[in-house]
Scaffold this active site. Structure first.
Site, PDB file in Angstrom:
ATOM      1  N   THR A  66       0.844  -1.195   0.000  1.00  0.00           N
ATOM      2  CA  THR A  66       0.000   0.000   0.000  1.00  0.00           C
ATOM      3  C   THR A  66       0.881   1.248   0.000  1.00  0.00           C
ATOM      4  O   THR A  66       2.110   1.157  -0.089  1.00  0.00           O
ATOM      5  CB  THR A  66      -0.987  -0.026   1.183  1.00  0.00           C
ATOM      6  OG1 THR A  66      -1.930   1.034   1.035  1.00  0.00           O
ATOM      7  CG2 THR A  66      -0.271   0.106   2.523  1.00  0.00           C
ATOM      8  N   LYS A  70       3.590   1.607  -3.738  1.00  0.00           N
ATOM      9  CA  LYS A  70       3.006   0.890  -4.877  1.00  0.00           C
ATOM     10  C   LYS A  70       3.803   1.056  -6.172  1.00  0.00           C
ATOM     11  O   LYS A  70       3.744   0.190  -7.047  1.00  0.00           O
ATOM     12  CB  LYS A  70       1.564   1.333  -5.098  1.00  0.00           C
ATOM     13  CG  LYS A  70       0.591   0.797  -4.063  1.00  0.00           C
ATOM     14  CD  LYS A  70      -0.842   1.139  -4.456  1.00  0.00           C
ATOM     15  CE  LYS A  70      -1.832   0.449  -3.531  1.00  0.00           C
ATOM     16  NZ  LYS A  70      -3.231   0.639  -3.987  1.00  0.00           N
ATOM     17  N   ASP A 107      -6.439  -3.820  -7.645  1.00  0.00           N
ATOM     18  CA  ASP A 107      -7.315  -2.673  -7.384  1.00  0.00           C
ATOM     19  C   ASP A 107      -8.348  -2.474  -8.486  1.00  0.00           C
ATOM     20  O   ASP A 107      -9.492  -2.095  -8.219  1.00  0.00           O
ATOM     21  CB  ASP A 107      -6.494  -1.390  -7.233  1.00  0.00           C
ATOM     22  CG  ASP A 107      -5.730  -1.332  -5.920  1.00  0.00           C
ATOM     23  OD1 ASP A 107      -6.200  -1.950  -4.940  1.00  0.00           O
ATOM     24  OD2 ASP A 107      -4.684  -0.669  -5.864  1.00  0.00           O
ATOM     25  N   GLY A 129     -10.102  13.760  -8.233  1.00  0.00           N
ATOM     26  CA  GLY A 129      -8.748  13.442  -7.808  1.00  0.00           C
ATOM     27  C   GLY A 129      -7.937  12.850  -8.944  1.00  0.00           C
ATOM     28  O   GLY A 129      -8.494  12.233  -9.863  1.00  0.00           O
ATOM     29  N   GLY A 131      -4.615  11.284  -8.252  1.00  0.00           N
ATOM     30  CA  GLY A 131      -3.507  10.526  -7.680  1.00  0.00           C
ATOM     31  C   GLY A 131      -3.476   9.084  -8.144  1.00  0.00           C
ATOM     32  O   GLY A 131      -4.113   8.712  -9.138  1.00  0.00           O
ATOM     33  N   ALA A 133      -4.827   6.282  -7.036  1.00  0.00           N
ATOM     34  CA  ALA A 133      -6.087   5.537  -7.100  1.00  0.00           C
ATOM     35  C   ALA A 133      -6.870   5.864  -8.361  1.00  0.00           C
ATOM     36  O   ALA A 133      -7.617   5.023  -8.878  1.00  0.00           O
ATOM     37  CB  ALA A 133      -6.931   5.836  -5.865  1.00  0.00           C
ATOM     38  N   TYR A 231     -13.468   3.873   2.873  1.00  0.00           N
ATOM     39  CA  TYR A 231     -14.303   2.880   3.569  1.00  0.00           C
ATOM     40  C   TYR A 231     -14.354   3.088   5.075  1.00  0.00           C
ATOM     41  O   TYR A 231     -15.034   2.333   5.777  1.00  0.00           O
ATOM     42  CB  TYR A 231     -13.833   1.456   3.248  1.00  0.00           C
ATOM     43  CG  TYR A 231     -12.394   1.152   3.575  1.00  0.00           C
ATOM     44  CD1 TYR A 231     -12.001   0.825   4.871  1.00  0.00           C
ATOM     45  CD2 TYR A 231     -11.423   1.180   2.583  1.00  0.00           C
ATOM     46  CE1 TYR A 231     -10.683   0.540   5.174  1.00  0.00           C
ATOM     47  CE2 TYR A 231     -10.098   0.896   2.871  1.00  0.00           C
ATOM     48  CZ  TYR A 231      -9.733   0.576   4.169  1.00  0.00           C
ATOM     49  OH  TYR A 231      -8.423   0.293   4.471  1.00  0.00           O
TER      50      TYR A 231
END
Length: 286
Positions: A66, A70, A107, A129, A131, A133, A231
């Site tokens: 994580t 990554k 992911d 966003g 980034g 993710a 989450y």
């Protein structure tokens, strides 16, 4: 029961104390009757190579990776899956027959899981966003054949990086709270995904805020699905706000569980666990 024969799988990152992965993965190992345990190991940037090389020499069967590692872990792997190369990010490792790290990224499949049956082909989406993710999210939306993928972000360099990755498959928009074009995008959007950390329980003073501020969301309407990758807390402030507008909402727990299932399958060469085993473990914890 842990014994002298017990092997382990670990989460490597910094920080890792907030992670729910040990809860759901240990529930899955117990369900399958595997002599495995899962725990988190905090690891600083400068220690990453030492930690991964050391784990090869003991009874480690796999890893989750994580933030912030990554991308940095690429140089420590001998085999990297096509999807991890495409996303330029790795989140799952296992030792291969040569005792070297093989890597993939789960992911993308995790993100898609709650969207598969929603018939989103040819629909319009917004990604908040730009980034790391956002890369998995954008690739997932491309795979689902959405007709329009608009990315709204603040960081010019990361927006430019997305253009290098995805070219004309996406539209980029710098954040402006009073931007009429942005409001038109929100009004017409069938799906909005938050990939920013705003609203996260660990984000200082941001738990009760909306990404980009309340005014940004003034054109949201009930036809839009709002998906927050966060989450914890569940639901986030954004999802509560969206539900009050009549929107369908999706929280990050489903993505977390789905990517965890794919990681488990990668480590165990194809073993599968019902979704509810991991999901129930998380809900009981929360």
């Amino acid at each position: 029961m842990i014994s002298s024969k017990t092997s382990f799988i670990a989460l490597i990152g910094n920080p890792v104390s907030h992670s729910f992965s040990p809860i759901m993965q240990n529930a899955a190992f117990q369900y399958l009757g595997l002599d495995l345990i899962y725990f988190a190991i905090p690891c600083k940037d400068e220690d990453l190579e030492l930690v991964l090389n050391s784990l090869k020499k003991i009874n480690c069967k796999g890893l989750n990776i994580t933030i912030p590692h990554k991308e940095k872990v690429f140089n420590l792997c001998s085999e990297i899956s096509p999807i991890a190369r495409k996303l330029k990010a790795i989140n799952t490792l296992k030792l291969n027959s040569e005792n070297e790290w093989s890597a993939t990224n789960t992911d993308l499949e995790g993100f898609i899981y709650p969207l598969k049956n929603l018939n989103l082909a040819k629909k319009k989406s917004i990604v908040l966003g730009s980034g790391g993710a956002a890369k998995s999210v954008i690739q997932g939306l491309i795979n689902l054949n959405l007709s329009k993928i608009s990315v709204i972000g603040r960081n010019k360099s990361s927006l430019d990086e997305l253009i290098k990755n995805f070219g004309n498959q996406i539209e980029l928009h710098s954040f402006l709270s009073n931007d009429n074009q942005t409001q038109n995008l929100i009004e017409e959007a069938d799906l909005i995904i938050n990939t920013t950390p705003v609203g996260m329980k660990t984000a200082k003073n941001e738990m009760n805020l909306l990404p980009y501020g309340d005014y940004f969301w003034r054109s949201l309407n009930s036809k839009t699905i709002v998906y927050d990758l966060i989450y914890n807390p569940a639901p986030t402030h954004l999802l509560k706000f969206s539900a009050n507008k009549g929107c369908m909402t999706i929280d990050g727990l489903q993505m977390l569980v789905a990517q965890g299932l794919k990681s488990l399958s990668f480590w165990t060469n194809g073993l599968e666990v019902p979704f509810h085993i991991m999901n129930d473990a998380l809900k009981n914890h929360l």
